[in-house]
Design a protein around this motif. Sequence first.
Motif, PDB file in Angstrom:
ATOM      1  N   ALA A  66       0.946  -1.554   0.139  1.00 46.80           N
ATOM      2  CA  ALA A  66      -0.092  -0.068  -0.222  1.00 46.80           C
ATOM      3  C   ALA A  66       0.746   1.329  -0.211  1.00 46.80           C
ATOM      4  CB  ALA A  66      -1.033  -0.111   1.536  1.00 46.80           C
ATOM      5  N   LEU A  67       2.282   1.359   0.012  1.00 45.52           N
ATOM      6  CA  LEU A  67       2.564   2.729   0.040  1.00 45.52           C
ATOM      7  C   LEU A  67       4.248   2.711  -0.666  1.00 45.52           C
ATOM      8  CD1 LEU A  67       2.767   3.912   4.410  1.00 45.52           C
ATOM      9  CD2 LEU A  67       1.715   4.586   1.946  1.00 45.52           C
ATOM     10  N   ASN A  68       4.257   3.549  -1.330  1.00 43.50           N
ATOM     11  CA  ASN A  68       6.105   3.274  -1.652  1.00 43.50           C
ATOM     12  C   ASN A  68       6.620   4.600  -1.170  1.00 43.50           C
ATOM     13  OD1 ASN A  68       8.607   4.011  -3.470  1.00 43.50           O
ATOM     14  ND2 ASN A  68       6.881   4.390  -4.735  1.00 43.50           N
ATOM     15  N   PRO A  69       7.849   4.032  -0.462  1.00 42.71           N
ATOM     16  CA  PRO A  69       8.033   4.938   0.298  1.00 42.71           C
ATOM     17  C   PRO A  69       8.326   6.135   0.007  1.00 42.71           C
ATOM     18  CG  PRO A  69       9.516   2.875   0.555  1.00 42.71           C
ATOM     19  CD  PRO A  69       8.633   2.870  -0.502  1.00 42.71           C
ATOM     20  N   LEU A  70       9.412   6.534  -1.666  1.00 40.65           N
ATOM     21  CA  LEU A  70       9.961   7.801  -2.423  1.00 40.65           C
ATOM     22  C   LEU A  70       9.002   8.238  -2.961  1.00 40.65           C
ATOM     23  CD1 LEU A  70      12.192   5.746  -4.585  1.00 40.65           C
ATOM     24  CD2 LEU A  70      12.949   6.329  -2.189  1.00 40.65           C
ATOM     25  N   ASP A  71       7.601   7.733  -2.415  1.00 41.11           N
ATOM     26  CA  ASP A  71       6.556   9.048  -3.158  1.00 41.11           C
ATOM     27  C   ASP A  71       6.115   9.794  -1.383  1.00 41.11           C
ATOM     28  OD1 ASP A  71       3.771  10.196  -4.411  1.00 41.11           O
ATOM     29  OD2 ASP A  71       3.076   8.393  -4.857  1.00 41.11           O
ATOM     30  N   GLN A  72       6.279  10.767  -1.700  1.00 39.33           N
ATOM     31  CA  GLN A  72       5.634  11.398  -1.015  1.00 39.33           C
ATOM     32  C   GLN A  72       4.221  12.859  -0.617  1.00 39.33           C
ATOM     33  OE1 GLN A  72       9.194  14.640  -0.049  1.00 39.33           O
ATOM     34  NE2 GLN A  72      10.865  13.216  -0.123  1.00 39.33           N
ATOM     35  N   ARG A  73       3.979  11.935  -1.652  1.00 37.08           N
ATOM     36  CA  ARG A  73       2.505  12.866  -1.596  1.00 37.08           C
ATOM     37  C   ARG A  73       1.587  11.834  -0.591  1.00 37.08           C
ATOM     38  NH1 ARG A  73       1.005  11.752  -7.448  1.00 37.08           N
ATOM     39  NH2 ARG A  73       2.242  10.249  -6.567  1.00 37.08           N
ATOM     40  N   THR A  74       1.955  10.868  -0.454  1.00 37.08           N
ATOM     41  CA  THR A  74       1.319   9.482   0.443  1.00 37.08           C
ATOM     42  C   THR A  74       1.101   9.539   1.689  1.00 37.08           C
ATOM     43  OG1 THR A  74       0.761   8.194  -1.524  1.00 37.08           O
ATOM     44  CG2 THR A  74       0.213   7.439   0.982  1.00 37.08           C
ATOM     45  N   VAL A  75       1.064   9.712   3.013  1.00 38.07           N
ATOM     46  CA  VAL A  75       1.641  10.255   4.614  1.00 38.07           C
ATOM     47  C   VAL A  75       0.574   8.679   5.082  1.00 38.07           C
ATOM     48  CG1 VAL A  75       2.244  12.590   4.108  1.00 38.07           C
ATOM     49  CG2 VAL A  75       0.100  12.209   5.059  1.00 38.07           C
ATOM     50  N   TYR A  76       1.207   8.567   6.452  1.00 38.78           N
ATOM     51  CA  TYR A  76       0.374   7.701   7.078  1.00 38.78           C
ATOM     52  C   TYR A  76       0.533   8.132   9.088  1.00 38.78           C
ATOM     53  CZ  TYR A  76       4.638   4.884   9.042  1.00 38.78           C
ATOM     54  OH  TYR A  76       5.562   4.649   9.499  1.00 38.78           O
ATOM     55  N   THR A  77      -0.209   8.016   9.840  1.00 41.93           N
ATOM     56  CA  THR A  77      -0.830   8.642  11.130  1.00 41.93           C
ATOM     57  C   THR A  77      -0.783   7.310  11.500  1.00 41.93           C
ATOM     58  OG1 THR A  77      -2.793   9.770  10.520  1.00 41.93           O
ATOM     59  CG2 THR A  77      -0.732  10.726  10.321  1.00 41.93           C
ATOM     60  N   GLN A  78      -1.054   7.157  12.779  1.00 39.00           N
ATOM     61  CA  GLN A  78      -0.903   6.391  13.905  1.00 39.00           C
ATOM     62  C   GLN A  78      -1.585   7.228  14.789  1.00 39.00           C
ATOM     63  OE1 GLN A  78       1.560   3.241  15.127  1.00 39.00           O
ATOM     64  NE2 GLN A  78       0.182   2.427  15.710  1.00 39.00           N
ATOM     65  N   ALA A  79      -3.619   5.896  14.969  1.00 36.13           N
ATOM     66  CA  ALA A  79      -4.034   7.023  16.212  1.00 36.13           C
ATOM     67  C   ALA A  79      -4.840   5.673  16.738  1.00 36.13           C
ATOM     68  CB  ALA A  79      -5.744   7.801  15.852  1.00 36.13           C
ATOM     69  N   GLU A  80      -4.952   5.568  18.330  1.00 35.45           N
ATOM     70  CA  GLU A  80      -5.006   4.264  19.267  1.00 35.45           C
ATOM     71  C   GLU A  80      -4.932   2.915  18.479  1.00 35.45           C
ATOM     72  OE1 GLU A  80      -9.163   5.067  20.014  1.00 35.45           O
ATOM     73  OE2 GLU A  80      -8.456   7.530  20.131  1.00 35.45           O
ATOM     74  N   CYS A  81      -3.959   2.495  18.161  1.00 34.64           N
ATOM     75  CA  CYS A  81      -3.799   1.520  17.505  1.00 34.64           C
ATOM     76  C   CYS A  81      -4.155   1.019  16.634  1.00 34.64           C
ATOM     77  CB  CYS A  81      -4.552  -0.167  18.703  1.00 34.64           C
ATOM     78  SG  CYS A  81      -3.687   0.201  20.147  1.00 34.64           S
ATOM     79  N   ARG A  82      -4.684   1.908  15.324  1.00 38.02           N
ATOM     80  CA  ARG A  82      -5.174   2.332  13.642  1.00 38.02           C
ATOM     81  C   ARG A  82      -4.147   2.938  13.397  1.00 38.02           C
ATOM     82  NH1 ARG A  82     -11.460   2.293  13.241  1.00 38.02           N
ATOM     83  NH2 ARG A  82     -10.760   1.492  11.103  1.00 38.02           N
ATOM     84  N   LEU A  83      -3.906   2.482  11.889  1.00 41.15           N
ATOM     85  CA  LEU A  83      -2.953   3.330  10.870  1.00 41.15           C
ATOM     86  C   LEU A  83      -3.472   3.369   9.656  1.00 41.15           C
ATOM     87  CD1 LEU A  83      -0.176   3.421  10.250  1.00 41.15           C
ATOM     88  CD2 LEU A  83      -0.387   1.579   8.290  1.00 41.15           C
TER      89      LEU A  83
END
Length: 85
Positions: free
Chosen positions: A47-64
């Motif tokens: 689900a992610l390409n670490p080189l693509d900076q247009r996508t971010v992920y955050t974690q909140a309460e055991c959910r990504l």
Amino acid sequence: MPASTARAHVFGFQHLILATIQLFGTHQQTERFFTETGQANLFWGNALNPLDQRTVYTQAECRLFIDGRKSFCSGARDSEPTAAA
């Protein structure tokens, strides 16, 4: 892309994700995910390409949460577990 090459691409990612677990995970993680994958016949997606900076992920309460624009998601739509790495 012809269907056969598309399947080969997604099949290759299945092996890449499992190899990544084996290379960078602990022995316990490798045992767990390999066993679960074999027993449940799981198909992994990416689900992610670490080189693509247009996508971010955050974690909140055991959910990504993944947010942004994607350049690709190899097998993510049809996978049971999805690697976000």
